[in-house]
Design a protein around this motif. Structure first.
Motif, PDB file in Angstrom:
ATOM      1  N   ILE A  28     -36.978  61.550  10.256  1.00  0.00           N
ATOM      2  CA  ILE A  28     -36.438  62.222  10.572  1.00  0.00           C
ATOM      3  C   ILE A  28     -36.093  61.956   8.548  1.00  0.00           C
ATOM      4  O   ILE A  28     -35.127  62.849   7.890  1.00  0.00           O
ATOM      5  CB  ILE A  28     -34.515  60.984  10.746  1.00  0.00           C
ATOM      6  CG1 ILE A  28     -35.001  60.915  12.516  1.00  0.00           C
ATOM      7  CG2 ILE A  28     -33.428  61.928  10.138  1.00  0.00           C
ATOM      8  CD1 ILE A  28     -33.737  61.101  13.281  1.00  0.00           C
ATOM      9  N   TYR A  29     -36.031  60.996   8.099  1.00  0.00           N
ATOM     10  CA  TYR A  29     -35.496  61.457   6.341  1.00  0.00           C
ATOM     11  C   TYR A  29     -37.579  61.702   5.777  1.00  0.00           C
ATOM     12  O   TYR A  29     -37.343  61.401   4.141  1.00  0.00           O
ATOM     13  CB  TYR A  29     -35.784  59.786   5.525  1.00  0.00           C
ATOM     14  CG  TYR A  29     -36.728  58.821   6.709  1.00  0.00           C
ATOM     15  CD1 TYR A  29     -37.682  58.129   5.313  1.00  0.00           C
ATOM     16  CD2 TYR A  29     -36.460  58.272   7.671  1.00  0.00           C
ATOM     17  CE1 TYR A  29     -38.369  57.117   6.018  1.00  0.00           C
ATOM     18  CE2 TYR A  29     -37.667  57.383   8.222  1.00  0.00           C
ATOM     19  CZ  TYR A  29     -38.029  57.004   6.801  1.00  0.00           C
ATOM     20  OH  TYR A  29     -39.548  56.175   7.411  1.00  0.00           O
ATOM     21  N   CYS A  30     -38.137  61.648   6.135  1.00  0.00           N
ATOM     22  CA  CYS A  30     -39.149  62.092   5.618  1.00  0.00           C
ATOM     23  C   CYS A  30     -39.817  63.830   5.770  1.00  0.00           C
ATOM     24  O   CYS A  30     -39.956  64.599   5.192  1.00  0.00           O
ATOM     25  CB  CYS A  30     -40.217  61.372   5.634  1.00  0.00           C
ATOM     26  SG  CYS A  30     -41.846  61.198   4.859  1.00  0.00           S
ATOM     27  N   ILE A 119     -48.877  49.405   6.741  1.00  0.00           N
ATOM     28  CA  ILE A 119     -48.868  49.962   8.030  1.00  0.00           C
ATOM     29  C   ILE A 119     -47.338  50.646   7.977  1.00  0.00           C
ATOM     30  O   ILE A 119     -46.963  49.326   7.783  1.00  0.00           O
ATOM     31  CB  ILE A 119     -49.071  49.034   9.128  1.00  0.00           C
ATOM     32  CG1 ILE A 119     -50.954  49.518   9.894  1.00  0.00           C
ATOM     33  CG2 ILE A 119     -48.802  49.874  10.425  1.00  0.00           C
ATOM     34  CD1 ILE A 119     -51.424  48.921  10.549  1.00  0.00           C
ATOM     35  N   SER A 120     -46.673  51.649   8.122  1.00  0.00           N
ATOM     36  CA  SER A 120     -45.424  51.749   8.060  1.00  0.00           C
ATOM     37  C   SER A 120     -45.534  51.992   9.596  1.00  0.00           C
ATOM     38  O   SER A 120     -45.443  52.521  10.320  1.00  0.00           O
ATOM     39  CB  SER A 120     -44.919  53.328   7.841  1.00  0.00           C
ATOM     40  OG  SER A 120     -45.637  53.132   6.503  1.00  0.00           O
ATOM     41  N   LEU A 121     -44.028  51.409   9.779  1.00  0.00           N
ATOM     42  CA  LEU A 121     -43.309  51.252  11.019  1.00  0.00           C
ATOM     43  C   LEU A 121     -41.646  51.093  10.534  1.00  0.00           C
ATOM     44  O   LEU A 121     -41.794  49.755  10.334  1.00  0.00           O
ATOM     45  CB  LEU A 121     -43.877  50.146  11.910  1.00  0.00           C
ATOM     46  CG  LEU A 121     -43.229  49.752  13.191  1.00  0.00           C
ATOM     47  CD1 LEU A 121     -43.254  50.767  14.049  1.00  0.00           C
ATOM     48  CD2 LEU A 121     -44.064  48.129  13.871  1.00  0.00           C
ATOM     49  N   TYR A 190     -34.901  52.711   1.887  1.00  0.00           N
ATOM     50  CA  TYR A 190     -34.293  54.571   1.141  1.00  0.00           C
ATOM     51  C   TYR A 190     -33.960  55.103  -0.289  1.00  0.00           C
ATOM     52  O   TYR A 190     -33.396  54.547  -0.584  1.00  0.00           O
ATOM     53  CB  TYR A 190     -33.642  54.738   2.321  1.00  0.00           C
ATOM     54  CG  TYR A 190     -33.204  56.026   2.089  1.00  0.00           C
ATOM     55  CD1 TYR A 190     -34.373  56.531   2.767  1.00  0.00           C
ATOM     56  CD2 TYR A 190     -32.275  56.234   1.896  1.00  0.00           C
ATOM     57  CE1 TYR A 190     -34.016  58.440   2.720  1.00  0.00           C
ATOM     58  CE2 TYR A 190     -31.754  58.321   2.167  1.00  0.00           C
ATOM     59  CZ  TYR A 190     -33.005  58.264   1.873  1.00  0.00           C
ATOM     60  OH  TYR A 190     -32.763  59.910   2.450  1.00  0.00           O
ATOM     61  N   MET A 191     -35.066  55.452  -0.572  1.00  0.00           N
ATOM     62  CA  MET A 191     -35.150  56.475  -1.189  1.00  0.00           C
ATOM     63  C   MET A 191     -33.949  57.547  -1.478  1.00  0.00           C
ATOM     64  O   MET A 191     -34.998  58.730  -0.470  1.00  0.00           O
ATOM     65  CB  MET A 191     -36.004  55.910  -2.739  1.00  0.00           C
ATOM     66  CG  MET A 191     -36.724  55.455  -2.763  1.00  0.00           C
ATOM     67  SD  MET A 191     -38.255  55.598  -3.219  1.00  0.00           S
ATOM     68  CE  MET A 191     -39.103  55.505  -2.476  1.00  0.00           C
ATOM     69  N   PRO A 192     -32.971  57.744  -1.981  1.00  0.00           N
ATOM     70  CA  PRO A 192     -32.150  59.377  -1.248  1.00  0.00           C
ATOM     71  C   PRO A 192     -32.690  60.173  -2.489  1.00  0.00           C
ATOM     72  O   PRO A 192     -32.673  60.806  -3.896  1.00  0.00           O
ATOM     73  CB  PRO A 192     -30.591  58.777  -2.324  1.00  0.00           C
ATOM     74  CG  PRO A 192     -30.687  58.360  -2.675  1.00  0.00           C
ATOM     75  CD  PRO A 192     -32.069  57.091  -3.400  1.00  0.00           C
TER      76      PRO A 192
HETATM   77  N1  SAM Z   1     -47.822  58.138   6.762  1.00  0.00           N
HETATM   78  C1  SAM Z   1     -47.836  57.930   6.100  1.00  0.00           C
HETATM   79  C2  SAM Z   1     -47.077  56.616   6.353  1.00  0.00           C
HETATM   80  O1  SAM Z   1     -46.378  56.566   7.227  1.00  0.00           O
HETATM   81  O2  SAM Z   1     -47.456  55.352   5.851  1.00  0.00           O
HETATM   82  C3  SAM Z   1     -48.081  57.692   4.543  1.00  0.00           C
HETATM   83  C4  SAM Z   1     -47.159  58.405   3.563  1.00  0.00           C
HETATM   84  S1  SAM Z   1     -45.911  58.222   3.971  1.00  0.00           S
HETATM   85  C5  SAM Z   1     -44.732  59.489   3.060  1.00  0.00           C
HETATM   86  C6  SAM Z   1     -45.193  56.514   3.500  1.00  0.00           C
HETATM   87  C7  SAM Z   1     -43.883  55.920   3.638  1.00  0.00           C
HETATM   88  O3  SAM Z   1     -43.557  56.407   2.657  1.00  0.00           O
HETATM   89  C8  SAM Z   1     -43.559  55.175   4.720  1.00  0.00           C
HETATM   90  O4  SAM Z   1     -43.631  53.831   4.730  1.00  0.00           O
HETATM   91  C9  SAM Z   1     -42.270  56.386   5.136  1.00  0.00           C
HETATM   92  O5  SAM Z   1     -41.539  55.585   5.645  1.00  0.00           O
HETATM   93  C10 SAM Z   1     -41.594  55.812   3.310  1.00  0.00           C
HETATM   94  N2  SAM Z   1     -40.992  56.487   2.876  1.00  0.00           N
HETATM   95  C11 SAM Z   1     -40.951  58.752   3.628  1.00  0.00           C
HETATM   96  N3  SAM Z   1     -39.692  58.891   2.930  1.00  0.00           N
HETATM   97  C12 SAM Z   1     -39.076  57.792   2.422  1.00  0.00           C
HETATM   98  C13 SAM Z   1     -37.604  57.683   1.226  1.00  0.00           C
HETATM   99  N4  SAM Z   1     -37.405  58.491   1.059  1.00  0.00           N
HETATM  100  N5  SAM Z   1     -37.424  56.041   0.913  1.00  0.00           N
HETATM  101  C14 SAM Z   1     -38.256  55.147   1.280  1.00  0.00           C
HETATM  102  N6  SAM Z   1     -39.393  55.530   1.795  1.00  0.00           N
HETATM  103  C15 SAM Z   1     -39.580  56.300   2.298  1.00  0.00           C
END
Ligand code: SAM
Length: 326
Positions: A28-30, A119-121, A190-192
């Motif tokens: 949602i946020y990315c 790993i993002s979770l 979370y970064m806006p």
């Molecule tokens: N697809 C990979 C992953 O999920 O780790 C790498 C790219 S993803 C953009 C990298 C990280 O950025 C993820 O952990 C995601 O949750 C985080 N992320 C994306 N938008 C963000 C935001 N606005 N503020 C903080 N973290 C953010």
């Protein structure tokens, strides 16, 4: 060369490389608002990335992180890892991934020279995973975490972006994983970004998470701080796992920033949360020599702002994390 130093005397030795803007989740946020639109020809080829890393390593870059988009969507990523592994001066290669495809690739990546993986979770709940990421892949991510351990991609770090009202009620569940299963969990604010529709999403400050964690015991500072980044690590008494905090919003760490970013379309970005970029792809494809590329890298270093935009009370309004490389 003697290393790369910016105008504030920070040593820049870390390059984060986005290999694609595509992703197999729609968080949602990315990604949800920034569906990939780069063509095959827009993004850097492995040979081009290798050339940039070679020049950057000669200039002083020592550590590389591959990211995206979802980097494991890029075909044969292990080949790129192997190419980077052979470059003199690079002593650490890591990967940031959502983990879905790690079950398939962890071992190949390790054999190619990958050192470790983040790993993002964001949730441990199946239905919520679907709500946040638009896909039903929690089981694959959990299998990916196991595969990363089996392959020896240690330390495996689990990154949870904590967003108010979305997953902040799971902070204790993640912390328990550090206690019970030895997970290295990192809570990220979370970064806006100025993304239409996301104005209401809110960061949860470290202090608030910290207070929630007190019910599990007193957090002890960790002295084996592993990584190249800004996380500050703690440990619950008697546990193997760690709990880290990354606080770009409430306690920015610009003063110790050591990084540059390369977007998948070949733009060198001095700061994640600032909109400036230097084009490397154009010169590279127009036959630039190593000296010219080194000059562009040094220019990007010299353009690093003292502090990112949020710290200056501004909101970045360029590309999102998925487009830049998270
Ligand atoms: N697809 C990979 C992953 O999920 O780790 C790498 C790219 S993803 C953009 C990298 C990280 O950025 C993820 O952990 C995601 O949750 C985080 N992320 C994306 N938008 C963000 C935001 N606005 N503020 C903080 N973290 C953010």
């Amino acid at each position: 060369m003697t290393g790369l130093y910016d105008s504030y005397n920070r040593c820049i030795d870390y390059l984060r490389i986005s290999v694609t803007d595509r992703c197999n989740l729609r968080c949602i946020y990315c990604t949800a608002y920034s569906i990939a639109n780069l063509t095959h020809d827009d993004i850097l080829r492995y040979e081009e990335i290798e050339r940039i890393v070679r020049v950057a390593a000669f200039a002083g870059i020592k550590k590389i992180r591959l990211t995206g988009g979802e980097p494991l969507l890029r075909l044969d990523l292990d080949k790129l890892v192997a190419m980077i592994y052979r470059i003199d001066g690079i002593d650490d290669i890591s990967l940031t991934t959502n983990g879905i495809l790690l079950g398939q690739y962890a071992l190949r990546l390790k054999e190619a020279g990958l050192d470790r993986v983040n790993i993002s979770l964001d949730t441990l709940q199946k239905e919520r995973f679907q709500v946040i990421s638009g896909r039903d892949h929690l089981d694959e991510v959990l299998a990916g975490i196991e595969a990363a351990h089996r392959a020896g991609l240690e330390p495996v770090k689990i990154n949870m972006v904590v967003i108010r009202g979305m997953n902040d009620d799971e902070v204790l569940d993640f912390a328990r994983k550090s206690k019970d299963e030895g997970w290295h969990v990192r809570f990220i604010e979370y970064m806006p970004f100025a993304t239409p529709g996301l104005e209401t999403l809110g960061a949860v400050p470290k202090q608030e998470i910290w207070e929630k964690l007190q019910s599990l015991g007193k957090l002890e500072p960790c002295y084996d701080q592993t990584g190249n980044g800004p996380a500050v690590y703690y440990r619950l008494p008697g546990t193997k796992g760690t709990i880290g905090f990354i606080t770009p919003v409430t306690e920015h760490f610009c003063q110790s920033c050591n990084r540059l970013r390369l977007t998948s379309d070949g733009q060198l970005r001095p700061c994640l949360l600032d909109d400036g970029e230097i084009d490397l792809k154009g010169p590279l494809r127009n036959g630039a020599g190593d000296e010219e590329l080194t000059g562009l890298i040094m220019k990007a270093v010299s353009l690093k702002p003292e502090q990112h935009k949020l710290a200056r009370g501004l909101t970045p309004n360029g590309r999102t994390m998925c487009q830049i490389g998270g």
